[in-house]
Design a protein around this motif. Sequence first.
Motif, short mmCIF file in Angstrom:
data_model
loop_
_atom_site.label_atom_id
_atom_site.label_comp_id
_atom_site.label_asym_id
_atom_site.label_seq_id
_atom_site.Cartn_x
_atom_site.Cartn_y
_atom_site.Cartn_z
N LEU A 228 14.72 -26.48 113.65
CA LEU A 228 15.47 -26.60 112.38
C LEU A 228 15.92 -25.23 111.44
CD1 LEU A 228 17.12 -28.34 110.49
CD2 LEU A 228 15.50 -29.49 109.78
N ILE A 229 14.41 -24.84 110.95
CA ILE A 229 13.97 -23.68 110.29
C ILE A 229 15.25 -23.11 111.60
CG2 ILE A 229 12.72 -21.68 109.96
CD1 ILE A 229 10.32 -24.15 109.65
N ASP A 230 15.12 -21.70 112.37
CA ASP A 230 15.84 -21.10 112.95
C ASP A 230 17.71 -21.44 112.50
OD1 ASP A 230 15.96 -18.73 115.00
OD2 ASP A 230 16.87 -20.27 116.07
N ILE A 250 11.79 -38.31 105.89
CA ILE A 250 12.56 -37.21 105.95
C ILE A 250 11.49 -36.39 105.46
CG2 ILE A 250 13.03 -37.10 103.28
CD1 ILE A 250 15.43 -36.41 104.08
N GLY A 251 11.86 -34.75 106.66
CA GLY A 251 11.88 -33.98 106.12
C GLY A 251 12.84 -32.86 105.59
N MET A 256 16.34 -21.05 102.92
CA MET A 256 14.91 -19.83 103.22
C MET A 256 14.72 -20.03 104.12
SD MET A 256 14.07 -17.73 99.64
CE MET A 256 13.24 -16.57 100.54
N GLY A 257 14.67 -21.94 104.50
CA GLY A 257 13.93 -21.76 105.90
C GLY A 257 11.88 -22.63 105.66
N ARG A 258 12.44 -22.17 104.48
CA ARG A 258 10.68 -22.75 103.61
C ARG A 258 10.82 -24.28 103.86
NH1 ARG A 258 10.25 -19.93 98.55
NH2 ARG A 258 11.89 -20.74 98.11
N VAL A 259 9.60 -25.17 103.88
CA VAL A 259 10.04 -26.56 104.30
C VAL A 259 9.44 -26.66 103.57
CG1 VAL A 259 7.90 -28.38 104.88
CG2 VAL A 259 8.13 -26.40 106.46
N PHE A 260 9.63 -27.83 101.81
CA PHE A 260 9.54 -29.28 100.91
C PHE A 260 8.69 -29.90 101.55
CE2 PHE A 260 12.44 -26.78 98.60
CZ PHE A 260 13.13 -27.79 97.97
N TRP A 261 7.77 -30.45 100.87
CA TRP A 261 6.34 -31.19 101.32
C TRP A 261 6.88 -32.94 100.50
CZ3 TRP A 261 4.86 -29.76 105.79
CH2 TRP A 261 4.26 -28.88 105.64
N TRP A 365 15.67 -23.16 93.40
CA TRP A 365 15.01 -24.15 92.53
C TRP A 365 14.03 -24.24 92.79
CZ3 TRP A 365 12.40 -28.58 94.09
CH2 TRP A 365 12.44 -29.52 92.73
N ARG A 366 13.34 -24.26 94.05
CA ARG A 366 11.46 -24.15 94.37
C ARG A 366 11.20 -23.43 93.61
NH1 ARG A 366 8.89 -25.31 99.98
NH2 ARG A 366 6.66 -24.53 99.98
N ASP A 367 11.29 -21.99 94.02
CA ASP A 367 10.77 -20.97 93.29
C ASP A 367 10.47 -21.67 91.46
OD1 ASP A 367 10.71 -19.23 95.34
OD2 ASP A 367 12.50 -17.57 95.07
#
Length: 466
Positions: A228-230, A250-251, A256-261, A365-367
């Motif tokens: 999925l990230i790729d 859900i994941g 940017m391909g970073r995982v949200f936990w 947003w994550r940053d």
Amino acid sequence: MPKPINPVIFREYDVRGVYNQTLFPDDAVRIGVAYAQLLKQKTPKNSYTINVGFDGRLSTPVLLDPLIAGLKSEGINVRLIGLGPTPMLYFSVFDGNEDGGIMITGSHNPKDHNGFKMMIGKTSLFGSEIQQLGKIAAGINLPVNSGSGKAETTDVLNGYVTRLAANYPASEKQLRIAWDAGNGAAGRVLPQLVKLLPGKHIVLNEIVDGNFPNHHPDPSVEENLKQLIDVVTREKLDAGFAFDGDADRIGVVDNMGRVFWGDQILLFLAENIIARNPGQPVIGDVKCSQILFDAVAKLGGKPVMWKTGHSLIKSKMAELSAPLAGEMSGHIFIKDQYYGYDDGIYAAIRFMQHLQNLPQDLAEWRDGLPEIYNTPEMRIECAEERKFKVIDEVRQRLQLAGSRFSDVDGVRVMTEEGWWILRASNTQPALALRAESNSPQGLEKLKSQIEQQLKQSGVPLKFASH
């Protein structure tokens, strides 16, 4: 002569075992009979109809017919809703007002596992009710009579997909999204769903295959999100969603391909849902970051920390009339504009709804979140008969030391450096632990505290780095 049923399959939240090792077709008959008898005890009436669904596990076909036979032997009428996610079963019961439901599913567990998630009315069976079911099942003699119950098939897929899409408003912002079904039951829904959504959508691994040939369907493990990230990074998409085997979890990955936990997913959704429901409770399980609980309060919600476990969270959610709840594992429960059960695909729809209204992209947003240092959730082997005793021993030592902690589920210890949690797994012979700090040095101190506590209880643990 039929084997006696193995009591180990009756877990905290469901019935679960390894097919042909601890779980057999004869057990499915007994579970059908036991469920029917429990249903009659809890809701006395003249006739009953329940819905039965199933995921794509290889052992499902040989468990389905015996389950139905057990139900029919007790006069229960069965509506077969077919292959699909567990939340599709939940939807069918809420929407159709049946007397209950049973889902045959191995969820996120290894491919040789299978089991049953059950509802009586709109409430999931868990805890003492599962144990009561097990006691009834152990006393069932085989074979059973044919009984007066009838079975029929019915289609709820179209209604479920339509309901999923109903809360996605039109917007000038056209999102670009990847969806990974993981060869699990979400594959039955996603191809049809994305046709109803604006924007660009790429669906991966939508063919339901119980061998899970591409990766295991557990989005809480980063290794399973590589494909999925790729795709998200290569195609320059806005986000990607992944689901477990029965799509109740859900994941998420950002652009940017970073995982949200799980707690980050919950916080993202909370921004939108608290704005719609100011002052209302938002529930997170004890493994969630302190950032979540602090942010919920700042947004104008009421943060509530509760026990880990999807059935336990659902029960607390109903008690508090909370519009939103979630777990680190990726179970997300939305009552606002929906039914309040855990539905990974619906959580994705609501995630997109908020994302399309953001002034920045998801990575930005994550940053903006505070920087923290934490461990992943770790599990260390500990015998079933020992794991709860270890927690009791740690709790007693913390009390004697005057430590600040919560024991709502295991022990969550608060210190100047941050917090750490140690709890007994409800699903495995294991202890689960996690730690979080605002500095690398603080995290090392927390890890040392965990090691010391476990050492005093005779449980060896050595973190990889100090």
